[in-house]
Design a protein around this motif. Sequence first.
Motif, mmCIF file in Angstrom:
data_model
loop_
_atom_site.group_PDB
_atom_site.id
_atom_site.type_symbol
_atom_site.label_atom_id
_atom_site.label_comp_id
_atom_site.label_asym_id
_atom_site.label_seq_id
_atom_site.Cartn_x
_atom_site.Cartn_y
_atom_site.Cartn_z
ATOM 1 N N ILE A 1 -7.312 -4.831 -3.692
ATOM 2 C CA ILE A 1 -6.687 -6.143 -3.752
ATOM 3 C C ILE A 1 -5.681 -6.301 -2.620
ATOM 4 O O ILE A 1 -5.619 -7.349 -1.971
ATOM 5 C CB ILE A 1 -6.016 -6.363 -5.135
ATOM 6 N N VAL A 2 -4.903 -5.264 -2.373
ATOM 7 C CA VAL A 2 -3.904 -5.312 -1.300
ATOM 8 C C VAL A 2 -4.571 -5.562 0.046
ATOM 9 O O VAL A 2 -4.098 -6.361 0.855
ATOM 10 C CB VAL A 2 -3.070 -4.009 -1.270
ATOM 11 N N ARG B 1 -5.353 10.704 -15.932
ATOM 12 C CA ARG B 1 -5.265 10.920 -14.483
ATOM 13 C C ARG B 1 -6.394 10.161 -13.769
ATOM 14 O O ARG B 1 -6.171 9.481 -12.781
ATOM 15 C CB ARG B 1 -5.326 12.419 -14.195
ATOM 16 N N ASP B 2 -7.609 10.257 -14.304
ATOM 17 C CA ASP B 2 -8.743 9.551 -13.711
ATOM 18 C C ASP B 2 -8.547 8.035 -13.770
ATOM 19 O O ASP B 2 -8.848 7.325 -12.808
ATOM 20 C CB ASP B 2 -10.044 9.931 -14.421
ATOM 21 N N ALA C 1 -7.308 2.915 -11.103
ATOM 22 C CA ALA C 1 -6.481 1.709 -11.095
ATOM 23 C C ALA C 1 -5.790 1.526 -9.750
ATOM 24 O O ALA C 1 -5.752 0.413 -9.208
ATOM 25 C CB ALA C 1 -5.447 1.778 -12.219
ATOM 26 N N ILE C 2 -5.248 2.598 -9.202
ATOM 27 C CA ILE C 2 -4.591 2.509 -7.888
ATOM 28 C C ILE C 2 -5.616 2.136 -6.820
ATOM 29 O O ILE C 2 -5.322 1.335 -5.925
ATOM 30 C CB ILE C 2 -3.869 3.830 -7.534
ATOM 31 N N ALA C 3 -6.818 2.688 -6.909
ATOM 32 C CA ALA C 3 -7.873 2.350 -5.942
ATOM 33 C C ALA C 3 -8.194 0.854 -6.025
ATOM 34 O O ALA C 3 -8.346 0.187 -4.986
ATOM 35 C CB ALA C 3 -9.113 3.195 -6.197
ATOM 36 N N ALA D 1 0.836 -1.213 0.000
ATOM 37 C CA ALA D 1 0.000 0.000 0.000
ATOM 38 C C ALA D 1 0.871 1.265 0.000
ATOM 39 O O ALA D 1 0.511 2.268 -0.627
ATOM 40 C CB ALA D 1 -0.947 0.003 1.187
ATOM 41 N N ARG D 2 2.004 1.215 0.658
ATOM 42 C CA ARG D 2 2.901 2.386 0.666
ATOM 43 C C ARG D 2 3.528 2.601 -0.700
ATOM 44 O O ARG D 2 3.695 3.730 -1.149
ATOM 45 C CB ARG D 2 3.976 2.236 1.726
ATOM 46 N N TRP D 3 3.905 1.505 -1.366
ATOM 47 C CA TRP D 3 4.445 1.618 -2.725
ATOM 48 C C TRP D 3 3.399 2.227 -3.650
ATOM 49 O O TRP D 3 3.699 3.099 -4.454
ATOM 50 C CB TRP D 3 4.878 0.254 -3.257
ATOM 51 N N LEU D 4 2.162 1.739 -3.541
ATOM 52 C CA LEU D 4 1.101 2.254 -4.410
ATOM 53 C C LEU D 4 0.855 3.740 -4.158
ATOM 54 O O LEU D 4 0.642 4.510 -5.102
ATOM 55 C CB LEU D 4 -0.186 1.455 -4.208
ATOM 56 N N ALA D 5 0.887 4.148 -2.899
ATOM 57 C CA ALA D 5 0.693 5.572 -2.582
ATOM 58 C C ALA D 5 1.811 6.413 -3.195
ATOM 59 O O ALA D 5 1.561 7.483 -3.767
ATOM 60 C CB ALA D 5 0.636 5.770 -1.069
ATOM 61 N N ALA D 6 3.046 5.920 -3.114
ATOM 62 C CA ALA D 6 4.174 6.659 -3.684
ATOM 63 C C ALA D 6 4.080 6.707 -5.204
ATOM 64 O O ALA D 6 4.309 7.760 -5.818
ATOM 65 C CB ALA D 6 5.491 6.008 -3.254
ATOM 66 N N ILE D 7 3.733 5.582 -5.821
ATOM 67 C CA ILE D 7 3.597 5.537 -7.278
ATOM 68 C C ILE D 7 2.513 6.490 -7.735
ATOM 69 O O ILE D 7 2.697 7.247 -8.697
ATOM 70 C CB ILE D 7 3.307 4.095 -7.751
#
Length: 105
Positions: free
Chosen positions: A100-101, A87-88, A93-95, A66-72
């Motif tokens: 999944i995480v 952007r949307d 996709a990150i959400a 989750a931290r990697w995804l937030a940084a990405i």
Amino acid sequence: MTQPPLPQPQLDRTPITFDQYLEYTPEKLELWDGFYNYGDQDMTGFHLAILTNMGLRAAVSNVPIARWLAAIQEVALQNPKLDDALRDRLVRAIAELNEIVECLE
């Protein structure tokens, strides 16, 4: 002597050259206010050398996904090439990946 190229981290650990070691490894690491530091030297090459030697798979396995995804997401959203539609898509996709995480943790 020309400056060697910055190390390029790969999925698996890879070696750096001796020239990269000489150029990007501080002679003496210091701890300033809880951070590795060596005066005003740019530490990018050192950080990339560590990630190159470690391999990105190993680096990712030591930090919650989750931290990697937030940084990405944060870095990707700053890319000027992103239009509103991309952007949307990125945010959605990150959400989805974060959902999944949550199931995996």
